[in-house]
Design a protein around this motif. Structure first.
Motif, PDB file in Angstrom:
ATOM      1  N   GLY A  78       0.775  -1.228   0.000  1.00  0.00           N
ATOM      2  CA  GLY A  78       0.000   0.000   0.000  1.00  0.00           C
ATOM      3  C   GLY A  78       0.806   1.277   0.000  1.00  0.00           C
ATOM      4  N   ARG A  79       2.140   1.180  -0.057  1.00  0.00           N
ATOM      5  CA  ARG A  79       2.942   2.412  -0.137  1.00  0.00           C
ATOM      6  C   ARG A  79       4.140   2.184  -1.048  1.00  0.00           C
ATOM      7  N   TRP A  80       4.696   3.275  -1.510  1.00  0.00           N
ATOM      8  CA  TRP A  80       5.804   3.209  -2.455  1.00  0.00           C
ATOM      9  C   TRP A  80       7.071   2.706  -1.779  1.00  0.00           C
ATOM     10  N   ASP A 135      -0.487 -13.294 -15.286  1.00  0.00           N
ATOM     11  CA  ASP A 135      -0.745 -12.279 -14.260  1.00  0.00           C
ATOM     12  C   ASP A 135       0.174 -12.503 -13.057  1.00  0.00           C
ATOM     13  N   PRO A 136       0.998 -11.504 -12.677  1.00  0.00           N
ATOM     14  CA  PRO A 136       1.922 -11.703 -11.555  1.00  0.00           C
ATOM     15  C   PRO A 136       1.297 -11.526 -10.173  1.00  0.00           C
ATOM     16  N   THR A 137      -0.020 -11.343 -10.111  1.00  0.00           N
ATOM     17  CA  THR A 137      -0.657 -11.101  -8.808  1.00  0.00           C
ATOM     18  C   THR A 137      -1.409 -12.324  -8.293  1.00  0.00           C
ATOM     19  N   LEU A 138      -0.958 -13.507  -8.662  1.00  0.00           N
ATOM     20  CA  LEU A 138      -1.662 -14.736  -8.290  1.00  0.00           C
ATOM     21  C   LEU A 138      -1.028 -15.446  -7.106  1.00  0.00           C
ATOM     22  N   GLY A 139      -0.221 -14.742  -6.322  1.00  0.00           N
ATOM     23  CA  GLY A 139       0.442 -15.373  -5.191  1.00  0.00           C
ATOM     24  C   GLY A 139      -0.527 -16.008  -4.204  1.00  0.00           C
ATOM     25  N   ASP A 140      -1.595 -15.291  -3.859  1.00  0.00           N
ATOM     26  CA  ASP A 140      -2.571 -15.832  -2.910  1.00  0.00           C
ATOM     27  C   ASP A 140      -3.291 -17.044  -3.478  1.00  0.00           C
ATOM     28  N   ALA A 141      -3.614 -16.998  -4.769  1.00  0.00           N
ATOM     29  CA  ALA A 141      -4.311 -18.121  -5.388  1.00  0.00           C
ATOM     30  C   ALA A 141      -3.426 -19.363  -5.394  1.00  0.00           C
ATOM     31  N   ARG A 157      -3.096  -4.608 -13.036  1.00  0.00           N
ATOM     32  CA  ARG A 157      -3.221  -3.200 -13.453  1.00  0.00           C
ATOM     33  C   ARG A 157      -3.117  -2.228 -12.287  1.00  0.00           C
ATOM     34  N   GLU A 158      -3.240  -2.736 -11.056  1.00  0.00           N
ATOM     35  CA  GLU A 158      -3.148  -1.872  -9.890  1.00  0.00           C
ATOM     36  C   GLU A 158      -1.767  -1.877  -9.256  1.00  0.00           C
ATOM     37  N   PRO A 196      -0.639  -2.757  -4.198  1.00  0.00           N
ATOM     38  CA  PRO A 196      -1.862  -2.405  -3.465  1.00  0.00           C
ATOM     39  C   PRO A 196      -2.185  -3.421  -2.379  1.00  0.00           C
ATOM     40  N   PRO A 197      -2.925  -3.013  -1.364  1.00  0.00           N
ATOM     41  CA  PRO A 197      -3.361  -3.960  -0.331  1.00  0.00           C
ATOM     42  C   PRO A 197      -4.108  -5.135  -0.960  1.00  0.00           C
TER      43      PRO A 197
END
Length: 306
Positions: A66-68, A94-100, A135-136, A147-148
């Motif tokens: 959540g921060r730079w 998609d590189p945001t699949l860590g939780d999945a 994208r976020e 992002p959170p």
């Protein structure tokens, strides 16, 4: 496990285990092999320190949410390529699949699973379909803001980036043609040299020898390797970002030839997610690929030789 192997093996060759697969270096000059191996090992260590999601001390694991944050040039490069892959494939890679991944039990290296090929009893956690996506993730130079609710997994592209970086490093420092293979990810660099590479699904499975020009690359992605049991079902490591579940195994393997390993790997991984629709995508984009269907049928696109 999909196999890519430089031929003939009469060249100078070094290989060792890394990241649950085999690292291989092939050179013309045997005298340069020790130095080349040292350069490749150092490059792989940089990548591992930057983005190994299984290491709590990796740079990726320590990113604030959540921060730079300022990141190393290596991690910035890896993030750039991961986000570029997502953009080029409309989010299929998609590189945001860590939780999945963790929800399916892939929260540690497969080598640490109690029984080879299985994860034992796994508590399947639900990952919301309303999650944030690539994208976020904001990246400006060497500053990133995650992002959170997002945990990054760069596994879809980092190995290919590592192969590209390692091959260029050896060629630049030693002035010799070189092939670097990390499992199914193959990168070449250096003065003119034609490389012959064996592409195979495994022993007794469809195989083919193809030629790569100097600077060419090849990547093979598959749904039959990196498998484990999640509860009562067997799953694999290529997830469909729309369902957050393993992609339907339409293709046993997909191999792509391109100008860089990360470009080839991005296309081969996205093809596993897209299934049969990948054929039209490859044809429209002129991608040279070899797709092996679940029943063993081999289909080729672009300039991939028959």
């Amino acid at each position: 496990m999909p196999l890519t192997e430089a031929l003939p093996v009469t060249d100078a060759v070094a290989q060792w285990d890394v990241w649950g697969t085999t690292a291989r270096i092939v050179l013309d000059d045997p005298a340069a092999l020790p130095a080349a191996r040292g350069l490749v090992v150092s490059q792989l260590r940089l990548v591992d320190d930057a983005c190994n999601r299984f290491r709590p001390d990796s740079e990726l694991a320590g990113l604030p949410v959540g921060r730079w944050a300022q990141v190393s040039p290596t991690l910035a490069d890896l993030l750039t390529e991961a986000l570029r892959a997502a953009r080029r494939t409309d989010g299929d890679v998609d590189p945001t699949l860590g939780d999945a991944m963790c929800a399916l039990g892939y929260d540690r290296p497969l080598a640490q699973f109690a029984v080879a090929g299985t994860a034992g009893p796994v508590e399947v956690r639900v990952v919301t379909r309303g999650r944030r996506d690539w994208r976020e993730v904001e990246l400006v130079g060497s500053r990133v803001r995650v992002p959170p609710g997002v945990h990054l997994d760069l596994g879809a592209t980092a190995k290919a980036v590592a192969a590209d970086r390692a091959a260029r490093l050896v060629a630049d420092r030693l002035g010799t043609p070189v092939l670097v293979a990390l499992g199914g990810d193959v990168a070449t660099a250096g003065p003119d040299r034609r490389w012959e590479v064996l592409v195979s699904d495994g022993p007794g499975e469809p195989a083919q020898v193809v030629a790569l020009p100097a600077g060419g690359a090849l990547a093979t992605s598959g749904t039959r390797s990196r498998r484990w049991r999640c509860g009562t079902r067997e799953v694999h490591h290529v997830l469909d970002p729309r369902t957050l579940l393993p992609a339907d195994p339409v293709w046993r393997t997909v191999s792509v030839a391109a100008g860089s390993c990360v470009e080839a790997n991005t296309a081969s991984t996205a093809a596993l997610v897209r299934g049969r629709a990948a054929l039209g995508w490859f044809a429209a984009a002129g991608v040279s690929a070899r797709c092996v269907a679940a029943d063993g049928t081999v289909l080729r696109t672009g300039r991939w030789p028959a």
